[in-house]
Write a protein that holds these residues in place. Sequence first.
Motif, PDB file in Angstrom:
ATOM      1  N   LEU A  52       0.836  -1.202   0.000  1.00 40.81           N
ATOM      2  CA  LEU A  52       0.000   0.000   0.000  1.00 40.81           C
ATOM      3  C   LEU A  52       0.873   1.256   0.000  1.00 40.81           C
ATOM      4  CD1 LEU A  52      -2.821  -0.955   2.538  1.00 40.81           C
ATOM      5  CD2 LEU A  52      -2.771  -1.267   0.044  1.00 40.81           C
ATOM      6  N   ALA A  53       1.943   1.216   0.778  1.00 39.33           N
ATOM      7  CA  ALA A  53       2.842   2.369   0.858  1.00 39.33           C
ATOM      8  C   ALA A  53       3.517   2.654  -0.479  1.00 39.33           C
ATOM      9  CB  ALA A  53       3.892   2.134   1.941  1.00 39.33           C
ATOM     10  N   ASP A  54       3.700   1.624  -1.285  1.00 36.14           N
ATOM     11  CA  ASP A  54       4.342   1.781  -2.593  1.00 36.14           C
ATOM     12  C   ASP A  54       3.372   2.183  -3.695  1.00 36.14           C
ATOM     13  OD1 ASP A  54       6.843   1.215  -1.594  1.00 36.14           O
ATOM     14  OD2 ASP A  54       6.770  -0.919  -2.130  1.00 36.14           O
ATOM     15  N   VAL A  59      -1.660   5.199  -1.012  1.00 34.66           N
ATOM     16  CA  VAL A  59      -0.977   5.686   0.179  1.00 34.66           C
ATOM     17  C   VAL A  59      -1.547   7.020   0.663  1.00 34.66           C
ATOM     18  CG1 VAL A  59       0.934   6.929  -0.944  1.00 34.66           C
ATOM     19  CG2 VAL A  59       1.289   5.815   1.286  1.00 34.66           C
ATOM     20  N   VAL A  60      -2.138   7.815  -0.230  1.00 33.13           N
ATOM     21  CA  VAL A  60      -2.710   9.105   0.190  1.00 33.13           C
ATOM     22  C   VAL A  60      -3.824   8.925   1.217  1.00 33.13           C
ATOM     23  CG1 VAL A  60      -2.077  10.297  -1.943  1.00 33.13           C
ATOM     24  CG2 VAL A  60      -4.301   9.164  -1.778  1.00 33.13           C
ATOM     25  N   PHE A  61      -4.500   7.792   1.209  1.00 40.29           N
ATOM     26  CA  PHE A  61      -5.574   7.533   2.176  1.00 40.29           C
ATOM     27  C   PHE A  61      -5.027   7.353   3.600  1.00 40.29           C
ATOM     28  CE2 PHE A  61      -7.576   5.956  -1.788  1.00 40.29           C
ATOM     29  CZ  PHE A  61      -8.625   6.861  -1.837  1.00 40.29           C
ATOM     30  N   ASN A 108     -10.513  -2.222  -5.790  1.00 42.15           N
ATOM     31  CA  ASN A 108      -9.965  -3.315  -6.599  1.00 42.15           C
ATOM     32  C   ASN A 108      -8.442  -3.367  -6.500  1.00 42.15           C
ATOM     33  OD1 ASN A 108     -12.543  -4.053  -7.372  1.00 42.15           O
ATOM     34  ND2 ASN A 108     -12.476  -2.886  -9.272  1.00 42.15           N
ATOM     35  N   ALA A 109      -7.803  -2.216  -6.416  1.00 38.53           N
ATOM     36  CA  ALA A 109      -6.346  -2.193  -6.252  1.00 38.53           C
ATOM     37  C   ALA A 109      -5.943  -2.829  -4.924  1.00 38.53           C
ATOM     38  CB  ALA A 109      -5.829  -0.759  -6.343  1.00 38.53           C
ATOM     39  N   LEU A 110      -6.710  -2.530  -3.876  1.00 40.85           N
ATOM     40  CA  LEU A 110      -6.440  -3.147  -2.575  1.00 40.85           C
ATOM     41  C   LEU A 110      -6.578  -4.662  -2.655  1.00 40.85           C
ATOM     42  CD1 LEU A 110      -8.286  -0.673  -0.209  1.00 40.85           C
ATOM     43  CD2 LEU A 110      -5.826  -1.037  -0.346  1.00 40.85           C
ATOM     44  N   VAL A 111      -7.620  -5.113  -3.337  1.00 46.47           N
ATOM     45  CA  VAL A 111      -7.837  -6.557  -3.482  1.00 46.47           C
ATOM     46  C   VAL A 111      -6.662  -7.186  -4.235  1.00 46.47           C
ATOM     47  CG1 VAL A 111      -9.305  -8.325  -4.554  1.00 46.47           C
ATOM     48  CG2 VAL A 111     -10.345  -6.390  -3.338  1.00 46.47           C
TER      49      VAL A 111
END
Length: 146
Positions: A52-54, A59-61, A108-111
């Motif tokens: 997520l950090a990358d 990462v803005v969230f 979807n990106a998180l998934v």
Amino acid sequence: MKRVRRLVVLVLLALLLSGCMQRPTSPTPTLYTQLGGEAGVAAIVEDFTYRLADNDEIVVFFANSNIDRFVTSLEEQICSISDGPCVYSGPPMDRAHQHMGITDAHFNALVEHMQQTLIDQDIPPGPRNQLLGRLARLHGEIMSLQ
């Protein structure tokens, strides 16, 4: 004659009881166990957090988040939904994500990040799909106040 009848009754009773008695089977391991227990969940969350950090769009969230609390909450949540011994103590998903502006593309990106994390952590397809399915159930809550 009585002896024969008793013997027949005892044999029948023994046969009936042996049919009812099953060999003990080992219990199916929980999803939590299949994920590697506490250490496995911690490794999954650590790997996922770095992913997520990358990701510049994700990462803005987390700009104003306490990352240590996020990690602890996510570990508790994964532990809890995978039938582990944990109780999730964080806020409800709708409240935690309200007004963040999360889109389906973000979700979807998180998934995808979670799926790749599970693959890289050598979680077999069965447990991997079970966890992703359980996490997918949170979609409605996460997206409800966007």
